[in-house]
Design a protein around this motif. Structure first.
Motif, short mmCIF file in Angstrom:
data_model
loop_
_atom_site.label_atom_id
_atom_site.label_comp_id
_atom_site.label_asym_id
_atom_site.label_seq_id
_atom_site.Cartn_x
_atom_site.Cartn_y
_atom_site.Cartn_z
N MET A 109 0.84 -1.21 0.00
CA MET A 109 0.00 0.00 0.00
C MET A 109 0.87 1.26 0.00
N ALA A 110 0.55 2.17 -0.87
CA ALA A 110 1.34 3.41 -0.90
C ALA A 110 1.09 4.21 0.36
N TRP A 111 2.13 4.92 0.81
CA TRP A 111 2.01 5.71 2.03
C TRP A 111 1.51 7.11 1.65
N GLU A 112 0.28 7.12 1.11
CA GLU A 112 -0.31 8.39 0.68
C GLU A 112 -1.57 8.64 1.48
N ILE A 113 -1.87 9.92 1.69
CA ILE A 113 -3.14 10.23 2.34
C ILE A 113 -4.22 10.24 1.26
N ASP A 114 -5.31 9.50 1.49
CA ASP A 114 -6.41 9.50 0.51
C ASP A 114 -7.72 9.71 1.26
N ALA A 115 -8.82 9.48 0.57
CA ALA A 115 -10.14 9.77 1.17
C ALA A 115 -10.52 8.78 2.27
N ARG A 116 -9.74 7.70 2.38
CA ARG A 116 -10.07 6.71 3.42
C ARG A 116 -9.17 6.87 4.66
N THR A 117 -8.21 7.74 4.61
CA THR A 117 -7.25 7.85 5.71
C THR A 117 -7.95 8.25 7.01
N LYS A 118 -7.60 7.52 8.08
CA LYS A 118 -8.13 7.84 9.43
C LYS A 118 -7.05 8.57 10.21
N PHE A 119 -7.46 9.26 11.28
CA PHE A 119 -6.50 10.05 12.04
C PHE A 119 -6.55 9.77 13.54
N ILE A 120 -5.36 9.89 14.13
CA ILE A 120 -5.24 10.00 15.57
C ILE A 120 -4.69 11.40 15.79
N ALA A 121 -5.31 12.17 16.65
CA ALA A 121 -4.86 13.56 16.85
C ALA A 121 -3.97 13.66 18.09
N LEU A 122 -3.14 14.66 18.08
CA LEU A 122 -2.35 15.02 19.26
C LEU A 122 -2.67 16.49 19.53
N VAL A 123 -3.07 16.78 20.77
CA VAL A 123 -3.55 18.12 21.07
C VAL A 123 -2.83 18.67 22.30
N GLY A 124 -2.31 19.88 22.18
CA GLY A 124 -1.64 20.53 23.32
C GLY A 124 -1.28 21.96 22.94
N ASP A 125 -0.68 22.66 23.87
CA ASP A 125 -0.22 24.03 23.60
C ASP A 125 0.88 24.39 24.61
N PRO A 126 2.14 24.44 24.22
CA PRO A 126 2.67 24.32 22.85
C PRO A 126 2.69 22.86 22.40
N ILE A 127 2.87 22.64 21.09
CA ILE A 127 2.86 21.27 20.58
C ILE A 127 3.96 21.05 19.52
N GLU A 128 4.53 22.14 19.01
CA GLU A 128 5.45 22.03 17.87
C GLU A 128 6.67 21.17 18.18
N HIS A 129 7.06 21.09 19.47
CA HIS A 129 8.27 20.35 19.84
C HIS A 129 8.01 18.84 19.94
N SER A 130 6.76 18.42 19.86
CA SER A 130 6.42 17.03 20.18
C SER A 130 7.00 16.04 19.16
N LEU A 131 7.47 14.91 19.70
CA LEU A 131 8.02 13.86 18.84
C LEU A 131 6.98 12.81 18.49
N THR A 132 5.81 12.91 19.12
CA THR A 132 4.78 11.88 18.94
C THR A 132 4.40 11.63 17.47
N PRO A 133 4.15 12.67 16.65
CA PRO A 133 3.80 12.36 15.25
C PRO A 133 4.90 11.57 14.54
N ARG A 134 6.16 11.90 14.80
CA ARG A 134 7.25 11.17 14.13
C ARG A 134 7.29 9.71 14.60
N ILE A 135 7.13 9.51 15.91
CA ILE A 135 7.18 8.15 16.46
C ILE A 135 5.99 7.33 15.94
N GLN A 136 4.79 7.91 16.05
CA GLN A 136 3.60 7.12 15.67
C GLN A 136 3.51 6.89 14.18
#
Ligand SMILES: NC(=O)c1ccc[n+]([C@@H]2O[C@H](COP(=O)([O-])OP(=O)(O)OC[C@H]3O[C@@H](n4cnc5c(N)ncnc54)[C@H](OP(=O)(O)O)[C@@H]3O)[C@@H](O)[C@H]2O)c1
Length: 293
Positions: A1-28
């Protein structure tokens, strides 16, 4: 499967403030890609007070779950429909899962810290443990160590009232009386650490960009002390370097961060995360810290 975002892509969100420093998106996202699922983790900077609207919108839009960090952990707990036992104990949550129209709250910091120790053969049962810092993370560690059978807790905090409040909570909620509370003072640390087995830094002291700072004076460390620093940026904090020099066993904060992400993936996707995936997440995290964007 190509690693592309399409119309079926589901999401897990990460929410905080500040958030730009977070490594979670890279890890997950490294883990999700390896799993071959059409799911991504995306971070959102959400100021305090807006969580209710965000939960409502994400739930309606079919987001799978939401990892929550400062300053939303208490609000996340209050805005949930159901809570796991540890979130109930803490009165805060770092993960919300949207399931069958409900918002289910989890608190996974305690699990993640406990597993970080167990994986390197440290059992806190019967141990005397000093926790420096009784903010959000320090509280989770204190509750978890009591549940895991610690004999005595020594709580050090700059703002003593916060440590006293935690002591009262441990008594009331878990019936645990073997706690001593101290202000974050170098001389008190020198004296009290002599009889401790484990020292945990749960303050932000020593974190980037203040890497020269140390939460405990180096001459308070001794070789019979295991030293766990939950700060993960830098990986080798000044505290861990000094502890190594003294011959202490040391544990850095990266595994705790990774086990938090592992739990979030398991609960949001309803799958078991394999050891191979955990290893991949650990490698990704250590590498991201060496090569920040
Ligand atoms: N590895 C992981 O997965 C993980 C998970 C969670 C947190 N962490 C790290 O743990 C640290 C604490 O996080 P948190 O969520 O508990 O934050 P928090 O709720 O804001 O608590 C911060 C703690 O640090 C203390 N502190 C801050 N500056 C200090 C200073 N100059 N001198 C002495 N004490 C000081 C605070 O004392 P006062 O009460 O007096 O303000 C409080 O105890 C952060 O570095 C965070 O990155 C790591």
């Amino acid at each position: 499967m190509a690693w592309e975002i399409d119309a079926r892509t589901k999401f897990i969100a990460l929410v905080g403030d500040p958030i730009e420093h977070s490594l979670t998106p890279r890890i997950q996202n490294a883990a999700l890609k390896h799993m071959g699922v059409n799911v991504r983790n995306i971070a959102f900077r959400v100021p305090k007070g807006l969580l209710r609207e965000v939960i409502k919108g994400f739930k309606a839009a079919g987001v799978l779950g939401m990892m929550v960090t400062i300053p939303h952990k208490e609000d996340a707990f209050k805005l949930s429909d159901e809570r796991d036992k540890f979130a109930e104990l803490m009165g805060s949550a770092n993960l919300l899962v949207f399931k069958d129209g409900k918002v289910i709250a989890y608190s996974t910091d305690g699990y993640a810290a406990s597993r970080s120790l167990k994986e390197v053969g440290i059992d806190v049962k019967g141990k005397r443990i000093a926790i420096v810092g009784t903010g959000g993370a320090g509280r989770a560690l204190a509750f978890q160590f009591v549940l895991d059978g610690a004999t005595r807790l020594l709580l050090f905090n700059r703002t003593i009232e916060r440590a006293e409040k935690l002591n009262a909570e441990l008594k009331r909620k878990l019936g645990f009386n073997a706690v001593q509370v101290f202000t974050h003072d170098p001389d008190l640390l020198r004296k009290e650490l002599r009889n401790c087995d484990l020292l945990v830094n749960a303050t932000s002291v020593g974190m980037h960009p203040n890497e020269a700072e140390i939460p405990v004076p180096a001459d308070a460390l001794h070789r019979n002390l295991v030293v766990f620093d939950i700060v993960y940026n830098p990986v080798q904090t000044r505290l861990l370097k000094e502890a190594k020099r003294k011959g202490c066993k040391t544990i850095d904060g990266v595994p705790m961060l990774v086990y938090t992400n592992e739990k979030a993936l398991e609960l949001c996707l309803g799958v078991m995360v394999t050891n191979e995936l955990v290893s991949l997440m650990l490698r990704t995290c250590y590498s991201a810290l060496k090569h920040p964007h």
